[in-house]
Scaffold this active site. Structure first.
Site, mmCIF file in Angstrom:
data_model
loop_
_atom_site.group_PDB
_atom_site.id
_atom_site.type_symbol
_atom_site.label_atom_id
_atom_site.label_comp_id
_atom_site.label_asym_id
_atom_site.label_seq_id
_atom_site.Cartn_x
_atom_site.Cartn_y
_atom_site.Cartn_z
ATOM 1 N N LYS A 22 0.842 -1.209 0.000
ATOM 2 C CA LYS A 22 0.000 0.000 0.000
ATOM 3 C C LYS A 22 0.872 1.253 0.000
ATOM 4 O O LYS A 22 0.672 2.156 -0.798
ATOM 5 C CB LYS A 22 -0.894 0.010 1.251
ATOM 6 C CG LYS A 22 -1.554 1.348 1.516
ATOM 7 C CD LYS A 22 -2.474 1.318 2.711
ATOM 8 C CE LYS A 22 -1.840 1.679 4.033
ATOM 9 N NZ LYS A 22 -1.534 3.114 4.215
ATOM 10 N N ASN A 23 1.847 1.285 0.916
ATOM 11 C CA ASN A 23 2.626 2.514 1.066
ATOM 12 C C ASN A 23 3.595 2.752 -0.084
ATOM 13 O O ASN A 23 4.134 3.857 -0.217
ATOM 14 C CB ASN A 23 3.369 2.513 2.408
ATOM 15 C CG ASN A 23 2.418 2.706 3.576
ATOM 16 O OD1 ASN A 23 1.225 2.931 3.377
ATOM 17 N ND2 ASN A 23 2.938 2.614 4.788
ATOM 18 N N CYS A 116 -5.408 7.703 9.448
ATOM 19 C CA CYS A 116 -5.544 7.155 10.799
ATOM 20 C C CYS A 116 -5.261 8.231 11.842
ATOM 21 O O CYS A 116 -4.365 9.058 11.677
ATOM 22 C CB CYS A 116 -4.548 6.010 10.994
ATOM 23 S SG CYS A 116 -5.062 4.493 10.192
ATOM 24 N N ARG A 121 -0.553 14.990 13.145
ATOM 25 C CA ARG A 121 0.209 14.610 11.960
ATOM 26 C C ARG A 121 0.408 15.857 11.104
ATOM 27 O O ARG A 121 -0.231 16.026 10.069
ATOM 28 C CB ARG A 121 -0.491 13.478 11.202
ATOM 29 C CG ARG A 121 -0.562 12.201 12.008
ATOM 30 C CD ARG A 121 -1.178 11.055 11.254
ATOM 31 N NE ARG A 121 -0.243 10.394 10.356
ATOM 32 C CZ ARG A 121 -0.516 9.278 9.699
ATOM 33 N NH1 ARG A 121 -1.689 8.700 9.836
ATOM 34 N NH2 ARG A 121 0.365 8.730 8.881
ATOM 35 N N ILE A 123 2.044 18.760 8.545
ATOM 36 C CA ILE A 123 2.719 18.622 7.239
ATOM 37 C C ILE A 123 3.716 19.765 7.038
ATOM 38 O O ILE A 123 4.038 20.120 5.916
ATOM 39 C CB ILE A 123 1.709 18.541 6.066
ATOM 40 C CG1 ILE A 123 0.793 19.773 6.042
ATOM 41 C CG2 ILE A 123 0.898 17.263 6.124
ATOM 42 C CD1 ILE A 123 0.062 19.918 4.706
ATOM 43 N N ASP A 305 4.519 0.935 12.215
ATOM 44 C CA ASP A 305 3.337 0.235 11.692
ATOM 45 C C ASP A 305 3.258 -1.216 12.168
ATOM 46 O O ASP A 305 2.192 -1.831 12.125
ATOM 47 C CB ASP A 305 3.337 0.256 10.154
ATOM 48 C CG ASP A 305 2.954 1.624 9.600
ATOM 49 O OD1 ASP A 305 2.643 2.524 10.397
ATOM 50 O OD2 ASP A 305 2.968 1.786 8.369
ATOM 51 N N ARG A 397 -8.560 -0.702 4.528
ATOM 52 C CA ARG A 397 -7.765 0.382 3.944
ATOM 53 C C ARG A 397 -6.383 -0.128 3.570
ATOM 54 O O ARG A 397 -5.736 0.436 2.678
ATOM 55 C CB ARG A 397 -7.583 1.529 4.949
ATOM 56 C CG ARG A 397 -8.747 2.476 5.033
ATOM 57 C CD ARG A 397 -8.384 3.705 5.830
ATOM 58 N NE ARG A 397 -7.019 4.088 5.529
ATOM 59 C CZ ARG A 397 -6.102 4.447 6.429
ATOM 60 N NH1 ARG A 397 -6.413 4.503 7.693
ATOM 61 N NH2 ARG A 397 -4.891 4.767 6.065
HETATM 62 C C1 UD1 Z 1 4.263 6.985 6.432
HETATM 63 C C2 UD1 Z 1 3.436 5.751 6.237
HETATM 64 C C3 UD1 Z 1 2.883 5.277 7.577
HETATM 65 C C4 UD1 Z 1 4.021 5.094 8.572
HETATM 66 C C5 UD1 Z 1 4.887 6.337 8.645
HETATM 67 C C6 UD1 Z 1 6.127 6.164 9.512
HETATM 68 C C7 UD1 Z 1 2.499 5.964 4.018
HETATM 69 C C8 UD1 Z 1 1.282 6.157 3.209
HETATM 70 N N1 UD1 Z 1 2.346 6.036 5.344
HETATM 71 O O1 UD1 Z 1 3.406 7.992 6.962
HETATM 72 O O2 UD1 Z 1 2.217 4.047 7.360
HETATM 73 O O3 UD1 Z 1 3.448 4.855 9.838
HETATM 74 O O4 UD1 Z 1 5.320 6.717 7.337
HETATM 75 O O5 UD1 Z 1 6.907 5.125 9.032
HETATM 76 O O6 UD1 Z 1 3.572 5.712 3.514
HETATM 77 N N2 UD1 Z 1 5.964 14.809 10.875
HETATM 78 C C9 UD1 Z 1 6.057 16.156 11.191
HETATM 79 N N3 UD1 Z 1 5.922 17.059 10.168
HETATM 80 C C10 UD1 Z 1 5.725 16.676 8.877
HETATM 81 C C11 UD1 Z 1 5.633 15.293 8.582
HETATM 82 C C12 UD1 Z 1 5.765 14.384 9.614
HETATM 83 O O7 UD1 Z 1 6.227 16.541 12.335
HETATM 84 O O8 UD1 Z 1 5.611 17.551 7.997
HETATM 85 C C13 UD1 Z 1 6.060 13.812 11.980
HETATM 86 C C14 UD1 Z 1 4.738 13.046 12.144
HETATM 87 O O9 UD1 Z 1 3.838 13.757 12.956
HETATM 88 C C15 UD1 Z 1 5.207 11.768 12.776
HETATM 89 C C16 UD1 Z 1 6.554 11.534 12.127
HETATM 90 O O10 UD1 Z 1 6.971 12.809 11.622
HETATM 91 O O11 UD1 Z 1 5.375 11.952 14.148
HETATM 92 C C17 UD1 Z 1 6.543 10.499 11.031
HETATM 93 O O12 UD1 Z 1 5.748 10.922 9.982
HETATM 94 P P1 UD1 Z 1 6.026 10.498 8.461
HETATM 95 O O13 UD1 Z 1 7.312 9.756 8.342
HETATM 96 O O14 UD1 Z 1 5.855 11.740 7.642
HETATM 97 O O15 UD1 Z 1 4.848 9.514 8.183
HETATM 98 P P2 UD1 Z 1 3.821 9.515 7.000
HETATM 99 O O16 UD1 Z 1 4.514 9.856 5.715
HETATM 100 O O17 UD1 Z 1 2.623 10.288 7.401
#
Ligand code: UD1
Length: 417
Positions: A22-23, A116, A121, A123, A305, A397
């Site tokens: 999926k990811n 989720c 979370r 960006i 995960d 999902r």
């Molecule tokens: C992806 C995966 C998810 C996995 C995660 C961590 C997909 C679709 N999802 O999610 O399954 O659990 O990686 O391996 O690939 N953060 C910030 N600012 C940002 C972005 C992230 O503070 O702009 C923080 C988040 O709140 C979190 C951490 O960084 O605490 C990890 O997030 P990230 O690696 O970005 O995960 P996702 O890409 O959302």
């Protein structure tokens, strides 16, 4: 509402092919729009999140169709750069369309993504990376408006190796003038999968798998065919289910290195792990040993995960397991539900302590999120009587035909829609 009916299963046994990732699929689906192209994707899992990505692509004006595990995308007719809130809120990965749309159209309007509920979370890292490439971004009450006459290559230093921010930066950088260097990049296998796909699309990308990724533009390609890599978290889930039930299961078509930290702890718990080149066999002899301390971390560390599914495998293990979740602040929502089965779990902030119990008993549970839901299914396989997992679509999902796959291994499980 989906209701998973799970009954105690003494031993999972047999061989199982692992579904496509999926990811890895979601950023690749977004990547299909960075320039006009026709793409045939194979081994794409049939999932709600994939469906949501295809609906976004169709909304943007692309042809996007899934037949079984094949997906056909034609992005030549893309006409829009706006994604409505109703499509954005279906999943977290919708945010990856931001970098892809800026690359293709020089603009994007979208809202904050859903997904989720694992805690905050933000960006901010995504937005900062795109701004450094020259994008102007305005945020107003969850609406994001990005524009850029021209993206320029630059050096981006990520303060945390965010998977999504790395993907967004890679996608936008394909359309930037000059070279972009992402330092502190995420090293997850899905980043490598995206790099390989972008290269097949004609982009010059290198370094994925290390913490420095270089992107320097792309050449024109009109069509390509691509196979999605297997899902390491699904592999980890089935391995944990096999371990917890005293099973003997061979996972086929996967690279064991991609979830070696999970296999390491299952081995510590007393399971035999037999590595093949593209397969791994796990043999569990019965009651497991607790594994001490497990700390989640960015790849190559223990994946967040896989944390809930390992927790489920440890519920009846002898001794104490201590989990420290360092990635998401609210990732123990499965714990109170698992306690309804008789589990002994104490959560204190980012730490969860699990004391193995002799017996679990069936109960009615509510799936809280994707991997938490999978954890409840594993726990249900180890609980006397029947466990019901009521789910508003979290599990589907990310897992394709999980009931069917587990049943083929001997599990007593069925899914009622
Ligand atoms: C992806 C995966 C998810 C996995 C995660 C961590 C997909 C679709 N999802 O999610 O399954 O659990 O990686 O391996 O690939 N953060 C910030 N600012 C940002 C972005 C992230 O503070 O702009 C923080 C988040 O709140 C979190 C951490 O960084 O605490 C990890 O997030 P990230 O690696 O970005 O995960 P996702 O890409 O959302």
């Amino acid at each position: 509402m989906e209701i998973w009916h799970v009954r105690e299963t003494k031993r999972l046994e047999g061989a199982c092919f692992v579904q496509g990732s999926k990811n890895a699929s979601l950023p690749i689906l977004a990547a299909c729009i960075i320039r006009p192209v026709r793409v045939e994707l194979k081994n794409v899992p049939q999932l709600r999140d994939v469906d949501a990505a295809l609906r976004i692509l169709r909304h943007l004006g692309c042809l996007a169709e899934q037949r079984g595990n094949e997906v056909y995308i034609d992005s030549t007719g893309l006409t829009r750069s706006t994604i409505p809130h109703a499509l954005m809120e279906e999943m977290r990965s919708s945010v990856i369309f931001m970098g892809a749309l800026i690359a293709r159209c020089g603009e994007a309007q979208l809202s904050l993504p859903g997904g989720c509920q694992l805690g905050k979370r933000p960006i901010d890292l995504h937005l900062s990376a795109l701004r450094q490439m020259g994008a102007q971004i305005e945020e107003d009450r969850g609406e994001i408006c990005c524009g850029s006459a021209r993206l320029r290559g630059c050096r981006i230093a990520l303060p945390f190796p965010s998977v999504g921010a790395t993907e967004n930066a890679m996608l936008a950088a394909c359309a930037a003038e000059g070279e972009t260097v992402i330092e502190g990049a995420a090293r997850e296998p899905e980043i490598l999968a995206l790099q390989d796909f972008l290269c097949a699309m004609g982009a010059s990308v290198s370094g994925a798998g290390s913490n420095t990724i270089c992107i320097s533009g792309m050449e024109k390609r009109e069509a390509l065919s691509w196979r999605i890599v297997p899902d390491r978290i699904v592999a980890a889930t089935i391995a944990c289910a096999a371990a917890a039930t005293g099973g003997d299961v061979e996972l086929r078509g996967i690279d064991p290195q991609q979830f070696s930290t999970v296999l390491y702890f299952l081995n510590q718990s007393g399971c035999d792990i037999i590595h093949g080149k593209r397969s791994v066999r796990l043999l569990s002899s019965g009651r497991l040993r607790a594994v001490g301390e497990v700390m989640t971390a960015p790849f190559p560390g223990f994946p967040t995960d896989a944390q809930p599914v390992l927790m489920a495998a440890m519920l009846k293990a002898r001794g104490e397991t201590r989990i420290i979740e360092t990635i998401f602040e609210n990732r123990y929502r499965q714990a109170p539900e698992l306690c309804r089965l008789g589990a002994d779990i104490t959560v204190n902030g980012r730490v969860a302590e699990i004391w193995g119990v002799e017996r679990l008993h069936g109960a009615a549970l509510t799936a809280t999120d994707l991997r938490g839901g999978a954890a409840m299914i594993i726990a249900g396989l180890c609980a006397e009587g029947e466990t019901l997992v009521c789910d508003e679509g979290h599990i589907t999902r990310g897992y394709e035909g999980l009931d069917r796959r587990l049943r083929a291994l001997g599990a007593d499980i069925f899914l009622e829609y």
